[in-house]
Each structure stands twice: as structure tokens, then as C-alpha cells.
Scaffold this motif. Structure first.
Motif, short mmCIF file in Angstrom:
data_model
loop_
_atom_site.label_atom_id
_atom_site.label_comp_id
_atom_site.label_asym_id
_atom_site.label_seq_id
_atom_site.Cartn_x
_atom_site.Cartn_y
_atom_site.Cartn_z
N GLU A 29 35.11 21.94 18.65
CA GLU A 29 33.95 21.73 19.52
C GLU A 29 33.06 20.69 18.85
O GLU A 29 32.69 20.84 17.68
CB GLU A 29 33.16 23.01 19.75
N GLN A 30 32.72 19.66 19.59
CA GLN A 30 31.86 18.60 19.06
C GLN A 30 30.49 18.70 19.73
O GLN A 30 30.39 18.70 20.96
CB GLN A 30 32.49 17.23 19.33
N HIS A 64 31.47 18.86 23.82
CA HIS A 64 32.78 18.67 24.44
C HIS A 64 33.86 19.06 23.44
O HIS A 64 33.61 19.17 22.24
CB HIS A 64 32.98 17.26 24.97
N ASP A 65 35.04 19.28 23.96
CA ASP A 65 36.16 19.75 23.15
C ASP A 65 37.07 18.59 22.73
O ASP A 65 37.20 17.60 23.44
CB ASP A 65 36.99 20.77 23.92
N MET A 66 37.66 18.76 21.56
CA MET A 66 38.64 17.81 21.03
C MET A 66 39.80 18.62 20.47
O MET A 66 39.68 19.83 20.24
CB MET A 66 38.03 16.93 19.94
N VAL A 67 40.92 17.94 20.21
CA VAL A 67 42.08 18.65 19.67
C VAL A 67 42.80 17.75 18.65
O VAL A 67 42.88 16.53 18.83
CB VAL A 67 43.05 19.10 20.79
N LEU A 68 43.29 18.37 17.60
CA LEU A 68 44.05 17.68 16.56
C LEU A 68 45.43 18.31 16.46
O LEU A 68 45.56 19.52 16.27
CB LEU A 68 43.34 17.79 15.21
N TYR A 69 46.48 17.50 16.61
CA TYR A 69 47.86 17.93 16.40
C TYR A 69 48.32 17.33 15.06
O TYR A 69 48.06 16.16 14.77
CB TYR A 69 48.76 17.43 17.52
N PHE A 70 49.01 18.11 14.25
CA PHE A 70 49.34 17.60 12.92
C PHE A 70 50.62 18.23 12.37
O PHE A 70 51.03 19.32 12.76
CB PHE A 70 48.19 17.89 11.94
N ASN A 71 51.23 17.50 11.46
CA ASN A 71 52.24 18.05 10.56
C ASN A 71 52.06 17.38 9.20
O ASN A 71 51.05 16.70 8.98
CB ASN A 71 53.66 17.87 11.12
N TYR A 79 41.16 13.90 23.20
CA TYR A 79 40.60 14.90 24.10
C TYR A 79 41.70 15.86 24.55
O TYR A 79 42.84 15.44 24.75
CB TYR A 79 39.99 14.23 25.34
N PRO A 80 41.39 17.12 24.74
CA PRO A 80 42.41 18.04 25.25
C PRO A 80 42.69 17.77 26.72
O PRO A 80 41.83 17.23 27.44
CB PRO A 80 41.77 19.42 25.05
N LYS A 81 43.87 18.15 27.14
CA LYS A 81 44.20 18.04 28.56
C LYS A 81 43.48 19.14 29.33
O LYS A 81 43.38 20.27 28.87
CB LYS A 81 45.71 18.17 28.76
#
Length: 249
Positions: A29-30, A64-71, A79-81
Motif C-alpha cells: 500500500e502506497q 493506492h496498491d502496488m505489487v512486486l513479483y520476484f525470484n 500496479y496490480p490488475k
């Protein structure tokens, strides 16, 4: 340094590292505190700043919401869908897709700003982080504090990273610590990006660079040059250089 090592070992002992912890997604959450953001603009008088505080009070936040995908090797921040009632995806945010290739030391950022979409392609530059002897819990993980400075935007950056998830990823344009960044604070609370949920699981989202990208390709030096010029011209014209239509804050 000895104290830092002892703290780091203490933090690590809370959560054993497993292979599963090196892949997943983090929801953030930002929160923007606009009174603080505008109070830093030099062309706004103290009277105007005081009036804003009285007018907005505690209702100056936007979220607003954000998302991080990682490996282990790479990450993708955006931004999230969001789904609409028909089952598709609706709504439009500015283009903002931050790709990091840690294995090869590369950045690829798709950023909409100043009325255009730019693709910033370059080597991944190291951030001059200073790790502090402070810890706190964020989203169920014990985190250590690190600070840096954005010399272009003149911003103080505070990051809280979880070394029990030893991936160099983070939100926004920030990474390079010995653990994923779970909280990012710009200018002592102007904008705070905090992890809400951490899912350590096999990725279903494709975090590889798309084969085709729309936008004008530039390098880091050109991107920073554009930021410097825009900030200078905006301040001179008594405009906020950041936000929609300007630069990402």
C-alpha cells in the motif's frame, strides 16, 4: 560493525531461510501525504502551507496498491490488475513497469511521464545504502533499516529490508540490499510504501521482459537529465514537478 553483524544474525534467527522463500509476490500500500509533499515546494509561502494544513487536516492522504513479483534472479514491480464486473480488467494507471535483472545487473523501466512513455534501459546502478542499527517488524518479518539519498530529487530514502528473504528486490526504483525491501519511506513520511501481504510461492505472473515494448528508449543518464530539467523548469514556473503528467514522486 560488530553490533550490526550481531543484529543481523539475531534477525535471521527468527525466520529460517528455505528455497521457497526466494520466489513470490508482495502486495504494497502506497500512501501520499500531500500536505508534506507541497510543504517542501520552495515557491509556496508559509501562509499557504499553513492554510493547506488547516484545510486538509488529517484528510490529505491518497492511497493506492502496488505489487512486486520476484525470484532470486529478477523482479517486476507495477500496479496490480483489477477486475471489473464483467470479468475483464478495467481502469487505467500511468504506465509504470519496473523490471530488474539482478543476475545480469540490468534495469528496464517502462515509465509514463511528461506526456510520453519512456523505456529506460541500462546497467543497474548501485545505490549508496547505509545500513543502520535499527530493526522493526513489517508484515510479520523483522527488518533492518537502511538509508540513502536521491541526489536528483533531493529526497531522503529510508528502507526497511527483511534479510530472511535474501532477494535484492524492492518497491519503486529501489533495490540492492541483502533482503527484500518491505517498507520504503521517502522524505520522512511524504510517501510511504508498506508491504501488506507476502506470498512465498511459485510465481504465476511472467516477470520476464516482454519481447515488444512501446515507448522511447533512453538510458539512465538521459532519464536523470530529463528529471533535472523538468524539476528546474517546474519550480521556476511555480508548478509541482511530480504527480500525474509530471515525474513519478
Amino acid at each position: 560493525m560488530k553490533l550490526f553483524v550481531m543484529l543481523l544474525l539475531t534477525v535471521s534467527s527468527f525466520f529460517p531461510v528455505s528455497a521457497q522463500q526466494l520466489e513470490g509476490e508482495i502486495s504494497y500500500e502506497q500512501v501520499y501525504h500531500w500536505t508534506q509533499v507541497y510543504s517542501r515546494l520552495s515557491f509556496i509561502s508559509q501562509e499557504e502551507k499553513d492554510r493547506m494544513k488547516l484545510t486538509w487536516g488529517n484528510d490529505d492522504e491518497s492511497k493506492h496498491d502496488m505489487v512486486l513479483y520476484f525470484n532470486e534472479k529478477q523482479s517486476y514491480y507495477t500496479y496490480p490488475k483489477t477486475e471489473d464486473v464483467s470479468g475483464g480488467y478495467s481502469g487505467r494507471n500511468r504506465e509504470y513497469k519496473i523490471y530488474r535483472d539482478f543476475e545480469n545487473g540490468k534495469r528496464n523501466d517502462v515509465i509514463e511521464m511528461l506526456g510520453k512513455t519512456y523505456i529506460v534501459e541500462d546497467t543497474l546502478q548501485e545505490i549508496n545504502w547505509k545500513v543502520m542499527n535499527k530493526i522493526k517488524e513489517v508484515a510479520g518479518h523483522m527488518c533492518m533499516m537502511a538509508i540513502a539519498e536521491d541526489t536528483i530529487k533531493k529526497q531522503k530514502i529510508t528502507a526497511w529490508f527483511a534479510d530472511d528473504i535474501p532477494v535484492s528486490a524492492g518497491p519503486e526504483l529501489y533495490s540492492g540490499l541483502p533482503g527484500v525491501i518491505l517498507e520504503l519511506d521517502i522524505n520522512d513520511g511524504d510517501i510511504v510504501t508498506t508491504a501488506k501481504e507476502i506470498k512465498l510461492k511459485p510465481l504465476t505472473e511472467d516477470i520476464n521482459l516482454p519481447k515488444k515494448q512501446k515507448g522511447k528508449k533512453i538510458n539512465t543518464a538521459k532519464y536523470e537529465e530529463m528529471m533535472i530539467m523538468h524539476i528546474r523548469d517546474s519550480i521556476k514556473a511555480h508548478r509541482n514537478p511530480f504527480g500525474w503528467g509530471g515525474l513519478p514522486y
